[in-house]
Design an enzyme around this catalytic site. Structure first.
Site, short mmCIF file in Angstrom:
data_model
loop_
_atom_site.label_atom_id
_atom_site.label_comp_id
_atom_site.label_asym_id
_atom_site.label_seq_id
_atom_site.Cartn_x
_atom_site.Cartn_y
_atom_site.Cartn_z
N GLU A 154 13.31 8.64 -10.02
CA GLU A 154 13.95 9.88 -10.77
C GLU A 154 15.15 10.34 -10.76
OE1 GLU A 154 12.49 14.55 -9.98
OE2 GLU A 154 12.41 13.13 -8.35
N GLU A 253 6.41 21.50 -10.14
CA GLU A 253 7.32 21.42 -8.85
C GLU A 253 8.37 22.51 -9.25
OE1 GLU A 253 9.20 17.53 -6.77
OE2 GLU A 253 10.62 18.16 -8.34
#
Length: 283
Positions: A154, A253
């Protein structure tokens, strides 16, 4: 229509961790993700998943150490992974093995392996950092493939995580090409992408059709709250994911605008109701 999963490290934090699973299911989430499961026995988490009909979508490999206590201490001290850190390859391998044990117990097919912060001692030798990262990922992908697990990397913004090695989408996809493992994909967090690069829709159009975006995460920018305010137009962006035939999960998130008060997450979920209507009604 997007499949949303609740990030239990950000949502329902007024509740003990194991109680967050039921809260997420009650509010209509079909899957969950979070940072680390290692503070709980895998069978206890598996029971919460089963009791609430939830899919374990994703979690992170430990950032350091052989167990939960070492991982938490390292995280609290600022560690953000070992994959790019020269000289700590054996410890990295230990963390991956522990993550795969939990993945098997939780029937989780995706693990995020954090790249790590570039050590100051190696700041002038990024070639060694890159070589370490590539080598560690190749080893980890081979281990994960034996268990039917996909690894994710990521890009993360350097405002929230100063010194983090992996920061851009093009960098991540170039690493995928170098590693050459079919089970290595990109975790595309649109909050981080907007901060580091912008032009989010063009990035989606470039990378989603490749099939190498394994997971997407969302939050408002710049506040990292519910995706109904801020500079990203999420109704447009999420409709674009549909148009691009993205079939993965979308991780929520974000930090609830109302904080960690009782019911704060549930009170902020009005934005999600629009996506329970037919896709043609989402503009």
């Amino acid at each position: 229509m997007p499949r949303f999963c609740a990030n239990l490290s950000f949502l329902y934090t007024e509740l003990p961790f194991l109680d967050r699973f039921a809260a997420a299911a009650r509010d209509g989430f079909a899957g969950v993700e979070y940072f680390f499961p290692y503070g709980h026995a895998p069978q206890d988490i598996a029971q919460r998943l089963a009791d609430n009909g939830l899919v374990q979508v994703l979690f992170n490999a430990p950032v350091a150490g052989p167990d939960s206590a070492a991982n938490q201490a390292a995280w609290d001290a600022g560690a953000r992974g070992l994959a790019c850190v020269p000289g700590r390859e054996a410890e990295f391998q230990t963390t991956v093995r522990l993550a795969l044990e939990y993945a098997q117990a939780l029937q989780c097919t995706q693990l995020h392996v954090l790249a790590g912060v570039v050590p100051s001692a190696h700041a002038a030798d990024l070639a060694a950092v890159h070589a370490t990262y590539r080598s560690n990922l190749r080893w980890a992908c081979a281990q994960a493939a034996a268990h039917g697990v996909q690894l994710l990397i990521e890009p993360i913004n350097t405002r929230d995580m100063p010194g983090y090695y992996l920061t851009r989408q093009d960098q991540a996809h170039a690493i995928l090409a170098e590693v050459g493992a079919a089970n290595l994909h990109v975790q595309m967090d649109l909050y981080h992408c907007q901060i580091m690069e912008g032009d989010v829709t063009t990035k989606l159009r470039s990378y989603v059709p490749t099939g190498r975006v394994g997971h997407v995460q969302i939050a408002s920018v710049p506040m990292r709250q519910e995706p109904d305010q801020g500079e990203l137009n999420y109704p447009f962006v999420l409709a674009e994911l549909d148009r691009l035939a993205y079939r993965g999960w979308v991780g929520c998130e974000y930090r609830p605008r109302l904080g960690a008060h009782n019911g704060a997450t549930q009170a902020g979920l009005a934005w999600m109701q629009a996506y329970r209507k037919p896709a043609s009604t989402i503009s």
